[in-house]
Motif scaffolding. Structure first.
Motif, PDB file in Angstrom:
ATOM      1  N   PHE A  34       0.764  -1.245  -0.056  1.00 14.35           N
ATOM      2  CA  PHE A  34      -0.009  -0.014   0.120  1.00 14.35           C
ATOM      3  C   PHE A  34       0.793   1.252  -0.054  1.00 14.35           C
ATOM      4  CE2 PHE A  34      -3.053  -3.059   1.502  1.00 14.35           C
ATOM      5  CZ  PHE A  34      -4.127  -2.869   0.749  1.00 14.35           C
ATOM      6  N   LEU A  35       2.185   1.283   0.243  1.00  8.79           N
ATOM      7  CA  LEU A  35       2.766   2.423   0.095  1.00  8.79           C
ATOM      8  C   LEU A  35       2.981   3.212  -0.858  1.00  8.79           C
ATOM      9  CD1 LEU A  35       6.415   1.248   2.096  1.00  8.79           C
ATOM     10  CD2 LEU A  35       4.441   2.897   2.889  1.00  8.79           C
ATOM     11  N   PRO A  36       3.022   2.772  -2.230  1.00  9.28           N
ATOM     12  CA  PRO A  36       3.013   3.503  -3.287  1.00  9.28           C
ATOM     13  C   PRO A  36       1.550   4.316  -3.489  1.00  9.28           C
ATOM     14  CG  PRO A  36       3.914   1.230  -3.823  1.00  9.28           C
ATOM     15  CD  PRO A  36       3.286   1.328  -2.520  1.00  9.28           C
ATOM     16  N   LEU A  37       0.556   3.659  -3.149  1.00 10.49           N
ATOM     17  CA  LEU A  37      -0.790   4.240  -3.314  1.00 10.49           C
ATOM     18  C   LEU A  37      -0.765   5.616  -2.103  1.00 10.49           C
ATOM     19  CD1 LEU A  37      -3.774   4.434  -3.977  1.00 10.49           C
ATOM     20  CD2 LEU A  37      -4.037   2.779  -2.273  1.00 10.49           C
ATOM     21  N   TRP A  38      -0.020   5.380  -1.177  1.00 10.99           N
ATOM     22  CA  TRP A  38      -0.382   6.544  -0.071  1.00 10.99           C
ATOM     23  C   TRP A  38       0.736   7.405  -0.473  1.00 10.99           C
ATOM     24  CZ3 TRP A  38      -0.620   5.237   5.856  1.00 10.99           C
ATOM     25  CH2 TRP A  38      -1.841   4.663   6.196  1.00 10.99           C
ATOM     26  N   MET A  39       1.951   7.140  -1.022  1.00  7.34           N
ATOM     27  CA  MET A  39       2.667   8.122  -1.469  1.00  7.34           C
ATOM     28  C   MET A  39       2.089   9.237  -2.419  1.00  7.34           C
ATOM     29  SD  MET A  39       6.056   5.573  -1.507  1.00  7.34           S
ATOM     30  CE  MET A  39       7.278   6.549  -2.402  1.00  7.34           C
ATOM     31  N   GLU A  40       1.535   8.431  -3.611  1.00  6.12           N
ATOM     32  CA  GLU A  40       0.776   9.156  -4.807  1.00  6.12           C
ATOM     33  C   GLU A  40      -0.336  10.045  -4.124  1.00  6.12           C
ATOM     34  OE1 GLU A  40      -1.268   6.830  -7.819  1.00  6.12           O
ATOM     35  OE2 GLU A  40       0.654   5.958  -7.676  1.00  6.12           O
ATOM     36  N   THR A  41      -0.848   9.559  -3.362  1.00  4.42           N
ATOM     37  CA  THR A  41      -2.039  10.396  -2.862  1.00  4.42           C
ATOM     38  C   THR A  41      -2.149  11.261  -1.492  1.00  4.42           C
ATOM     39  OG1 THR A  41      -2.976   8.458  -1.503  1.00  4.42           O
ATOM     40  CG2 THR A  41      -3.834   8.780  -3.832  1.00  4.42           C
ATOM     41  N   ALA A  42      -0.827  11.190  -0.739  1.00  8.34           N
ATOM     42  CA  ALA A  42      -0.798  11.831   0.312  1.00  8.34           C
ATOM     43  C   ALA A  42      -0.582  13.511  -0.009  1.00  8.34           C
ATOM     44  CB  ALA A  42       0.416  11.588   1.068  1.00  8.34           C
ATOM     45  N   PRO A  43      -0.085  13.987  -1.220  1.00  6.97           N
ATOM     46  CA  PRO A  43      -0.092  15.126  -1.479  1.00  6.97           C
ATOM     47  C   PRO A  43      -1.476  15.754  -1.761  1.00  6.97           C
ATOM     48  CG  PRO A  43       1.699  14.278  -2.755  1.00  6.97           C
ATOM     49  CD  PRO A  43       0.632  13.166  -2.090  1.00  6.97           C
ATOM     50  N   ILE A  44      -2.420  15.016  -2.561  1.00  6.19           N
ATOM     51  CA  ILE A  44      -3.778  15.276  -3.095  1.00  6.19           C
ATOM     52  C   ILE A  44      -4.369  15.616  -1.596  1.00  6.19           C
ATOM     53  CG2 ILE A  44      -5.655  14.573  -4.127  1.00  6.19           C
ATOM     54  CD1 ILE A  44      -3.863  12.554  -5.771  1.00  6.19           C
ATOM     55  N   PHE A  45      -4.458  15.067  -0.838  1.00  8.15           N
ATOM     56  CA  PHE A  45      -5.120  15.046   0.562  1.00  8.15           C
ATOM     57  C   PHE A  45      -4.238  16.227   1.575  1.00  8.15           C
ATOM     58  CE2 PHE A  45      -6.963  11.109  -0.863  1.00  8.15           C
ATOM     59  CZ  PHE A  45      -8.084  11.249  -0.621  1.00  8.15           C
ATOM     60  N   GLN A  46      -3.541  16.543   1.090  1.00  8.99           N
ATOM     61  CA  GLN A  46      -2.345  17.635   1.949  1.00  8.99           C
ATOM     62  C   GLN A  46      -2.227  16.911   3.427  1.00  8.99           C
ATOM     63  OE1 GLN A  46      -4.554  21.335   1.333  1.00  8.99           O
ATOM     64  NE2 GLN A  46      -3.145  21.939   0.077  1.00  8.99           N
ATOM     65  N   ALA A  47      -1.960  15.694   3.249  1.00  2.00           N
ATOM     66  CA  ALA A  47      -1.689  14.914   4.565  1.00  2.00           C
ATOM     67  C   ALA A  47      -0.593  15.310   5.316  1.00  2.00           C
ATOM     68  CB  ALA A  47      -1.802  13.638   4.263  1.00  2.00           C
ATOM     69  N   ASP A  48      -0.699  15.600   6.737  1.00  2.00           N
ATOM     70  CA  ASP A  48       0.539  15.989   7.330  1.00  2.00           C
ATOM     71  C   ASP A  48       0.602  14.848   8.371  1.00  2.00           C
ATOM     72  OD1 ASP A  48       2.178  17.015   9.151  1.00  2.00           O
ATOM     73  OD2 ASP A  48       1.234  18.484  10.079  1.00  2.00           O
ATOM     74  N   LEU A  49       1.702  13.898   7.967  1.00  2.00           N
ATOM     75  CA  LEU A  49       2.070  12.805   8.464  1.00  2.00           C
ATOM     76  C   LEU A  49       3.354  13.035   9.396  1.00  2.00           C
ATOM     77  CD1 LEU A  49       1.437  10.551   5.544  1.00  2.00           C
ATOM     78  CD2 LEU A  49      -0.404  11.478   7.254  1.00  2.00           C
ATOM     79  N   SER A  50       3.655  14.066   9.795  1.00  2.00           N
ATOM     80  CA  SER A  50       4.919  14.500  10.467  1.00  2.00           C
ATOM     81  C   SER A  50       5.110  13.814  11.777  1.00  2.00           C
ATOM     82  CB  SER A  50       5.100  15.966  10.461  1.00  2.00           C
ATOM     83  OG  SER A  50       4.284  16.634  11.140  1.00  2.00           O
ATOM     84  N   LYS A  51       3.656  13.702  12.295  1.00  2.00           N
ATOM     85  CA  LYS A  51       3.605  12.991  13.875  1.00  2.00           C
ATOM     86  C   LYS A  51       3.251  11.494  13.557  1.00  2.00           C
ATOM     87  CE  LYS A  51       2.607  17.270  16.230  1.00  2.00           C
ATOM     88  NZ  LYS A  51       2.397  18.037  15.140  1.00  2.00           N
ATOM     89  N   LEU A  52       3.416  10.795  12.489  1.00  2.00           N
ATOM     90  CA  LEU A  52       2.815   9.434  12.144  1.00  2.00           C
ATOM     91  C   LEU A  52       4.116   8.748  12.174  1.00  2.00           C
ATOM     92  CD1 LEU A  52       0.432   7.743  11.641  1.00  2.00           C
ATOM     93  CD2 LEU A  52       0.691   8.157   9.298  1.00  2.00           C
ATOM     94  N   THR A  53       3.841   7.346  13.126  1.00  2.00           N
ATOM     95  CA  THR A  53       4.911   6.477  12.633  1.00  2.00           C
ATOM     96  C   THR A  53       4.088   5.320  12.143  1.00  2.00           C
ATOM     97  OG1 THR A  53       6.132   6.959  14.651  1.00  2.00           O
ATOM     98  CG2 THR A  53       6.482   4.764  13.894  1.00  2.00           C
ATOM     99  N   VAL A  54       4.643   4.726  10.994  1.00  2.00           N
ATOM    100  CA  VAL A  54       4.131   3.591  10.260  1.00  2.00           C
ATOM    101  C   VAL A  54       4.838   2.468  10.495  1.00  2.00           C
ATOM    102  CG1 VAL A  54       3.322   2.912   8.075  1.00  2.00           C
ATOM    103  CG2 VAL A  54       3.381   5.559   8.507  1.00  2.00           C
ATOM    104  N   GLU A  55       4.182   1.282  10.887  1.00  2.00           N
ATOM    105  CA  GLU A  55       4.691   0.166  10.918  1.00  2.00           C
ATOM    106  C   GLU A  55       4.639  -0.573   9.849  1.00  2.00           C
ATOM    107  OE1 GLU A  55       3.636  -0.491  15.783  1.00  2.00           O
ATOM    108  OE2 GLU A  55       3.023  -1.767  14.416  1.00  2.00           O
TER     109      GLU A  55
END
Ligand code: OOB
Length: 529
Positions: free
Chosen positions: A282-303
């Motif tokens: 799922f990483l590629p999909l998240w990478m592609e779409t995060a900018p569209i959602f202007q997602a701020d993931l700076s406080k997020l840790t992903v396992e």
């Protein structure tokens, strides 16, 4: 202990207690403390629902009372097939408090899997949704009820039809002694290498240890929020520390139906999610779409774990998402090896880190069963305070799946580095790892052999750019040429979960064989490329 479960030998149990791993904490205790001290805080959150700790605690107690009134008792097995939702968590906690043992099926499972799980565990109850992804689970329950005499109750989240509505199963709480911490708390499904899925008994003591330690190592506490974007019934999202780890510390368990960006990014923003789990696919999909959602993931840790991950993708994903990425190697059987958020990026991106427990004993062995030199590739064997000593009711399989001194043979190929870190190099077990969903080749082959046009079959993992791997069925036909759609339809008819259907079909005259006369799957894989 639950009949059919294999306990740790007394000297190991003693050692794990002395070391402070098994503290006597049970999963029946989940929610208690936060409900008392911070009852108004959110316990479970979805896009549309919000349940506080006080509410969830009372719900679990009443559900426990209702189940007791129905006649369910400690030690009863209950097959649970619910999608991510508050009722799934209320039900789990209710079952823990009752001492009944949830058997965690996945929403994608169909008659072949659910029927088997109910029969094999002698389940007294099955809990299903009404209709999910256009599939009517009540139909499935009808067929299972007809063949499993022990199954006395079908509980439905939603419209019950002739069955009982889960929402109706609420009664005055009952005063129960609470489960024995050394008793089996739940049965998890193995990724599986055999014809039938195997079940993994996890005790209160061992699972509570896992919840506590993964939370501590990941720096997760009441100030965080955990997002389950994978099925919460899977160990990765359930207990590493996952939704149960969140409920244990009083943080919100945020539930999404899937890792779909239009659901997860709004939830991450709205709920201040700090930790989540993702399969590499799922990483590629998240990478592609995060900018569209202007997602701020700076406080997020992903396992990220469950399947092989290219270190370059790990590095690129961390940069593109602006999150902290930790690599995980885990298994429902127990062992977790992972990188911690505060470790250097290079280490987090290129290794599966170090084991959760100082008492996890890891060995890498060659074909002769002897340890290979440090840093060289071998099959991973493991033993430890939260790794099973035997599958549930699987005496014969257990004889080969474990060494005589109790090490579990994982079937995974790893390198154990001198600094204690692990790198996954591949596997020898016969599984297709389809984006983290494990498909037993043997199970699919057994079903396919029942097709009149199939004389013989070998199911093989082949590379897939999106999923990492997909399944290809090499078939020797009797007469007539079976089409892929025909075989997939046949397996669906037989009640096999959709993710297990072969993705591709190649007709062959005969199989290549290894010198000892086994079908040479490596040669088949090579012939595909
Ligand atoms: C997780 O658990 P399972 O039970 O679905 O699958 C376990 C198997 C492992 O034996 C291994 O074959 C594979 O999945 N696997 C990996 C991996 N992590 C798991 N293969 C390559 N690289 C990795 N990093 O998949 C699971 C459970 C808890 C946390 C994370 C994953």
């Amino acid at each position: 202990m639950l009949t059919g479960a294999v306990p740790w030998p007394a000297e190991f149990a003693e050692r794990y207690r002395r070391a402070g791993y098994w503290t006597g904490e049970t999963l029946a205790d989940l929610l208690r403390e936060p409900a008392r001290t911070a009852g108004d805080r959110p316990a479970v959150v979805t896009l549309r629902q919000r349940v506080s700790y006080a509410e969830l605690d009372a719900w679990a107690d009443e559900l426990c009372g209702g189940l007791w009134r129905l006649g369910l008792r400690a030690g009863d097995r209950v097959v649970v097939q619910l999608p991510n939702g508050p009722d799934f968590l209320a039900l789990l906690v209710a079952l823990f408090r009752l001492g009944a043992v949830p058997v965690l099926a996945l929403p994608a499972h169909r008659l072949a899997e659910i029927g088997y799980l109910c029969a094999h565990t002698g389940a007294t109850a099955l809990v299903i949704p009404d209709v999910l992804a256009r599939f009517d689970h009540r139909e499935l329950a009808r067929e299972v009820s007809a063949t499993v005499p022990e199954l006395r109750h079908v509980l439905v989240a939603g419209a019950p039809g002739e069955f009982t509505a889960l929402a109706q199963v609420r009664a005055e709480p009952v005063d129960l002694p609470g489960p024995d911490p050394d008793e089996v708390a739940l049965l998890l499904l193995s990724g599986g290498t055999t014809g039938r899925p195997k079940l993994i008994p996890r005790t209160h003591n061992d699972y509570a240890y896992q919840l506590r330690t993964t939370a501590a190592e990941m720096g997760f506490d009441a100030s965080g929020a955990y997002l389950a974007a994978l099925p919460a019934a899977h160990n990765a999202a359930l207990g590493c520390p996952g939704v149960l780890g969140a409920l244990r510390v009083g943080a919100p368990a945020v539930l999404a139906a899937s890792p779909s960006p239009d659901e997860v990014f709004p939830l991450i923003a709205r709920e201040g999610v700090t930790l989540t789990t993702l399969m590499p696919a799922f990483l590629p999909l998240w990478m592609e779409t995060a900018p569209i959602f202007q997602a701020d993931l700076s406080k997020l840790t992903v396992e990220v774990g469950g399947a092989a991950l290219d270190p370059r993708l790990a590095a690129r994903a961390e940069e593109a998402l602006g999150c902290t990425l930790t690599r995980w190697f885990g298994m429902a059987e127990g062992l977790l090896s992972f990188t911690r958020p505060d470790e250097p990026a290079q280490f987090r991106h290129t290794t599966e880190g170090r084991p959760m427990s100082a008492d996890d004993e890891l060995r890498a062995v060659g074909e002769d069963g002897r340890d290979v030199p440090a840093g060289e590739v071998g099959e991973l064997l493991v033993r430890g305070p939260y790794t099973l000593r035997g599958y549930y009711r699987a005496e014969e399989h257990n004889r080969t799946a474990f060494t005589s001194d109790g090490f579990y043979r994982t079937g995974d190929l790893v390198r154990l580095l001198p600094d204690g870190a692990m790198v996954v190099e591949g596997r020898i077990k016969d599984v297709v790892n389809r984006g983290g969903e494990k498909v037993s080749a043997v199970e699919v082959e057994e079903h396919l052999r029942a097709h009149p046009k199939v004389a013989d079959v070998a199911v093989v993992a082949v590379p897939d750019p999106g999923l990492g791997e997909r399944s290809c069925a090499f078939v020797v036909a009797t007469d007539g040429e079976p089409a892929l759609s025909e075989l997939r339809g046949f397996l669906t008819e037989r009640g096999l979960a959709g993710y297990k259907l072969p993705d591709a079909l190649i007709l062959v005259e005969d199989f290549p064989y290894t010198p000892v006369g086994k079908v040479d799957k490596a040669a088949l894989r090579a012939s595909h490329e």
